[in-house]
Design a protein around this motif. Structure first.
Motif, PDB file in Angstrom:
ATOM      1  N   MET A  97      80.864 -24.335  36.544  1.00 12.97           N
ATOM      2  CA  MET A  97      80.003 -24.477  35.369  1.00 12.97           C
ATOM      3  C   MET A  97      80.780 -25.016  34.163  1.00 12.97           C
ATOM      4  O   MET A  97      80.259 -25.821  33.381  1.00 12.97           O
ATOM      5  N   GLN A  98      82.017 -24.588  33.997  1.00  8.92           N
ATOM      6  CA  GLN A  98      82.784 -25.029  32.839  1.00  8.92           C
ATOM      7  C   GLN A  98      83.189 -26.496  32.932  1.00  8.92           C
ATOM      8  O   GLN A  98      83.399 -27.146  31.914  1.00  8.92           O
ATOM      9  N   ASP A  99      83.312 -27.008  34.133  1.00  9.59           N
ATOM     10  CA  ASP A  99      83.685 -28.422  34.316  1.00  9.59           C
ATOM     11  C   ASP A  99      82.977 -28.948  35.553  1.00  9.59           C
ATOM     12  O   ASP A  99      83.570 -29.053  36.638  1.00  9.59           O
ATOM     13  N   PRO A 100      81.697 -29.310  35.445  1.00  7.25           N
ATOM     14  CA  PRO A 100      80.906 -29.751  36.597  1.00  7.25           C
ATOM     15  C   PRO A 100      81.504 -30.939  37.340  1.00  7.25           C
ATOM     16  O   PRO A 100      81.261 -31.104  38.552  1.00  7.25           O
ATOM     17  N   GLU A 101      82.282 -31.750  36.659  1.00  6.95           N
ATOM     18  CA  GLU A 101      82.871 -32.913  37.321  1.00  6.95           C
ATOM     19  C   GLU A 101      83.874 -32.513  38.403  1.00  6.95           C
ATOM     20  O   GLU A 101      84.186 -33.313  39.294  1.00  6.95           O
ATOM     21  N   MET A 102      84.358 -31.282  38.354  1.00 10.64           N
ATOM     22  CA  MET A 102      85.320 -30.812  39.340  1.00 10.64           C
ATOM     23  C   MET A 102      84.664 -30.449  40.673  1.00 10.64           C
ATOM     24  O   MET A 102      85.347 -30.290  41.680  1.00 10.64           O
ATOM     25  N   LEU A 103      83.331 -30.335  40.668  1.00  8.71           N
ATOM     26  CA  LEU A 103      82.615 -29.870  41.856  1.00  8.71           C
ATOM     27  C   LEU A 103      82.932 -30.712  43.088  1.00  8.71           C
ATOM     28  O   LEU A 103      83.391 -30.195  44.111  1.00  8.71           O
ATOM     29  N   SER A 104      82.721 -32.002  43.000  1.00  8.42           N
ATOM     30  CA  SER A 104      82.943 -32.878  44.159  1.00  8.42           C
ATOM     31  C   SER A 104      84.425 -33.007  44.496  1.00  8.42           C
ATOM     32  O   SER A 104      84.804 -33.137  45.668  1.00  8.42           O
ATOM     33  N   ILE A 105      85.288 -32.948  43.472  1.00  5.23           N
ATOM     34  CA  ILE A 105      86.730 -33.080  43.705  1.00  5.23           C
ATOM     35  C   ILE A 105      87.251 -31.863  44.471  1.00  5.23           C
ATOM     36  O   ILE A 105      88.015 -31.986  45.441  1.00  5.23           O
ATOM     37  N   ILE A 106      86.796 -30.676  44.056  1.00  2.58           N
ATOM     38  CA  ILE A 106      87.218 -29.446  44.736  1.00  2.58           C
ATOM     39  C   ILE A 106      86.647 -29.407  46.145  1.00  2.58           C
ATOM     40  O   ILE A 106      87.339 -29.045  47.108  1.00  2.58           O
ATOM     41  N   GLN A 107      85.398 -29.778  46.288  1.00  4.24           N
ATOM     42  CA  GLN A 107      84.776 -29.793  47.614  1.00  4.24           C
ATOM     43  C   GLN A 107      85.543 -30.707  48.567  1.00  4.24           C
ATOM     44  O   GLN A 107      85.819 -30.338  49.714  1.00  4.24           O
ATOM     45  N   ASP A 108      85.899 -31.871  48.101  1.00  2.00           N
ATOM     46  CA  ASP A 108      86.628 -32.827  48.933  1.00  2.00           C
ATOM     47  C   ASP A 108      88.007 -32.276  49.331  1.00  2.00           C
ATOM     48  O   ASP A 108      88.426 -32.408  50.482  1.00  2.00           O
ATOM     49  N   ALA A 109      88.690 -31.624  48.384  1.00  2.99           N
ATOM     50  CA  ALA A 109      90.018 -31.078  48.665  1.00  2.99           C
ATOM     51  C   ALA A 109      89.949 -29.956  49.699  1.00  2.99           C
ATOM     52  O   ALA A 109      90.796 -29.865  50.598  1.00  2.99           O
ATOM     53  N   ILE A 110      88.944 -29.108  49.582  1.00  2.17           N
ATOM     54  CA  ILE A 110      88.800 -27.996  50.535  1.00  2.17           C
ATOM     55  C   ILE A 110      88.491 -28.523  51.936  1.00  2.17           C
ATOM     56  O   ILE A 110      89.086 -28.089  52.935  1.00  2.17           O
ATOM     57  N   ASN A 111      87.566 -29.471  52.019  1.00  5.04           N
ATOM     58  CA  ASN A 111      87.145 -29.971  53.330  1.00  5.04           C
ATOM     59  C   ASN A 111      88.231 -30.801  54.016  1.00  5.04           C
ATOM     60  O   ASN A 111      88.233 -30.925  55.245  1.00  5.04           O
ATOM     61  N   LYS A 112      89.157 -31.360  53.232  1.00  2.00           N
ATOM     62  CA  LYS A 112      90.236 -32.145  53.819  1.00  2.00           C
ATOM     63  C   LYS A 112      91.483 -31.305  54.119  1.00  2.00           C
ATOM     64  O   LYS A 112      92.448 -31.812  54.685  1.00  2.00           O
ATOM     65  N   SER A 113      91.448 -30.035  53.728  1.00  2.00           N
ATOM     66  CA  SER A 113      92.592 -29.164  54.005  1.00  2.00           C
ATOM     67  C   SER A 113      92.620 -28.840  55.496  1.00  2.00           C
ATOM     68  O   SER A 113      91.667 -29.123  56.234  1.00  2.00           O
ATOM     69  N   ASP A 114      93.722 -28.242  55.945  1.00  2.00           N
ATOM     70  CA  ASP A 114      93.854 -27.905  57.367  1.00  2.00           C
ATOM     71  C   ASP A 114      93.448 -26.464  57.656  1.00  2.00           C
ATOM     72  O   ASP A 114      93.906 -25.853  58.624  1.00  2.00           O
ATOM     73  N   LEU A 115      92.550 -25.913  56.822  1.00  2.00           N
ATOM     74  CA  LEU A 115      92.131 -24.525  56.978  1.00  2.00           C
ATOM     75  C   LEU A 115      90.806 -24.375  57.727  1.00  2.00           C
ATOM     76  O   LEU A 115      90.296 -23.261  57.869  1.00  2.00           O
ATOM     77  N   ASP A 116      90.249 -25.480  58.185  1.00  2.00           N
ATOM     78  CA  ASP A 116      88.960 -25.456  58.890  1.00  2.00           C
ATOM     79  C   ASP A 116      87.850 -24.861  58.028  1.00  2.00           C
ATOM     80  O   ASP A 116      86.987 -24.116  58.503  1.00  2.00           O
ATOM     81  N   LEU A 117      87.868 -25.198  56.737  1.00  2.00           N
ATOM     82  CA  LEU A 117      86.845 -24.722  55.819  1.00  2.00           C
ATOM     83  C   LEU A 117      85.812 -25.811  55.579  1.00  2.00           C
ATOM     84  O   LEU A 117      86.122 -27.002  55.628  1.00  2.00           O
ATOM     85  N   ASP A 118      84.598 -25.373  55.299  1.00  2.00           N
ATOM     86  CA  ASP A 118      83.502 -26.326  55.067  1.00  2.00           C
ATOM     87  C   ASP A 118      82.787 -25.935  53.777  1.00  2.00           C
ATOM     88  O   ASP A 118      81.884 -25.103  53.769  1.00  2.00           O
ATOM     89  N   ALA A 119      83.229 -26.543  52.668  1.00  2.00           N
ATOM     90  CA  ALA A 119      82.623 -26.256  51.365  1.00  2.00           C
ATOM     91  C   ALA A 119      81.321 -27.025  51.225  1.00  2.00           C
ATOM     92  O   ALA A 119      81.276 -28.240  51.475  1.00  2.00           O
ATOM     93  N   MET A 120      80.262 -26.320  50.817  1.00  2.00           N
ATOM     94  CA  MET A 120      78.938 -26.936  50.700  1.00  2.00           C
ATOM     95  C   MET A 120      78.363 -26.666  49.305  1.00  2.00           C
ATOM     96  O   MET A 120      78.570 -25.586  48.746  1.00  2.00           O
ATOM     97  N   VAL A 121      77.653 -27.648  48.754  1.00  2.00           N
ATOM     98  CA  VAL A 121      76.993 -27.475  47.465  1.00  2.00           C
ATOM     99  C   VAL A 121      75.817 -26.518  47.657  1.00  2.00           C
ATOM    100  O   VAL A 121      74.970 -26.721  48.529  1.00  2.00           O
ATOM    101  N   SER A 122      75.783 -25.451  46.857  1.00  2.00           N
ATOM    102  CA  SER A 122      74.704 -24.465  46.992  1.00  2.00           C
ATOM    103  C   SER A 122      73.948 -24.263  45.687  1.00  2.00           C
ATOM    104  O   SER A 122      73.127 -23.367  45.572  1.00  2.00           O
TER     105      SER A 122
END
Length: 246
Positions: free
Chosen positions: A133-158
């Motif tokens: 909420m404090q920086d909405p522009e970070m939403l897609s950047i954080i999502q991309d970083a999580i999904n490209k990590s090697d932790l098998d995580l799947d970040a989804m916009v909710s």
């Protein structure tokens, strides 16, 4: 012949008398007498070397007294051990907390930052929630970083400014990845312990009014202390890998 027999009897008599004084109870008492427990500083530490005789050393903190602050040295090394245990419990686990996201690095203005430095994190029963909420522009950047990590995580916009990250399924592949992360974290902890060791040795070399032999003795004791803490993190890693790979 009679005289010889008499002399033999006289010689044997004291032995027989002493043997009678050794009773079963006295033997039992000597057998069950508890042995004193060695203090921590008397525990032998394995040292690298060619011969078995040369690679056993003992920590003797009295050698450092008045010259090196042993408590500060040990506290710094123990802090590294504690940090490793905390990391194993919180972020390198098949039941992870939101601290798992600390392993995800987000590139912002050519600098790597953690997710928690860019958004608000919370944990739910089935996963994590990331509020941008404090920086909405970070939403897609954080999502991309999580999904490209090697932790098998799947970040989804909710939501408008929210990501949801379901907890990953516990698979053999995930266990292997977590075990690898545990090994890397342990290597960093060992580096931290060795850095404290190096600082302690460098400080001992700056001491005034001590001989070169004394300085070498200080270095040896600091080295032995560091090996004790490295052995501890090795034991922690061994237990963690057994937990992850069982």
């Amino acid at each position: 012949m009679a005289g010889l027999s008499r002399r033999l009897c006289l010689a044997v008599r004291p032995l027989l008398a002493s043997s009678r004084s050794v009773t079963c109870s006295s033997v039992a008492r000597s057998w069950w007498t508890p042995q004193p427990v060695k203090p921590l500083t008397d525990i032998p530490v394995r040292m690298k070397g060619k011969s078995k005789k040369s690679h056993i050393g003992k920590v003797d903190e009295s050698i450092l007294e008045g010259h090196v602050n042993v408590e500060v040295l040990k506290k710094s090394m123990q802090t590294t051990v504690d940090a490793l245990e905390w990391q194993f419990n919180k972020s390198i686990s098949i039941r992870p907390t939101v601290s798992l996201l600390d392993h995800v690095k987000v590139l912002v203005n050519d600098k790597q930052k953690r997710v928690k430095d860019l958004a608000q994190l919370s944990q739910q029963k089935d996963g994590f929630v990331i509020n941008c909420m404090q920086d909405p522009e970070m939403l897609s950047i954080i999502q991309d970083a999580i999904n490209k990590s090697d932790l098998d995580l799947d970040a989804m916009v909710s939501g408008k400014n929210t990501l949801r990250v379901p907890l990953p399924k516990v698979t053999g592949d995930l266990r292997q990845k977590l075990a690898k992360m545990a090994k890397e974290a342990t290597d960093k902890a060992k580096f931290g312990i060795r850095r404290v060791r190096g600082n302690g040795i460098n400080d001992s070399k700056k001491l005034e009014g001590v001989s070169a032999d004394d300085i070498r003795s200080f270095e040896k004791q600091i080295d032995l202390i560091s090996k004790m803490y490295i052995d501890r993190v090795d034991a922690i890693l061994k237990a963690k890998q057994a937990e992850l790979l069982k």
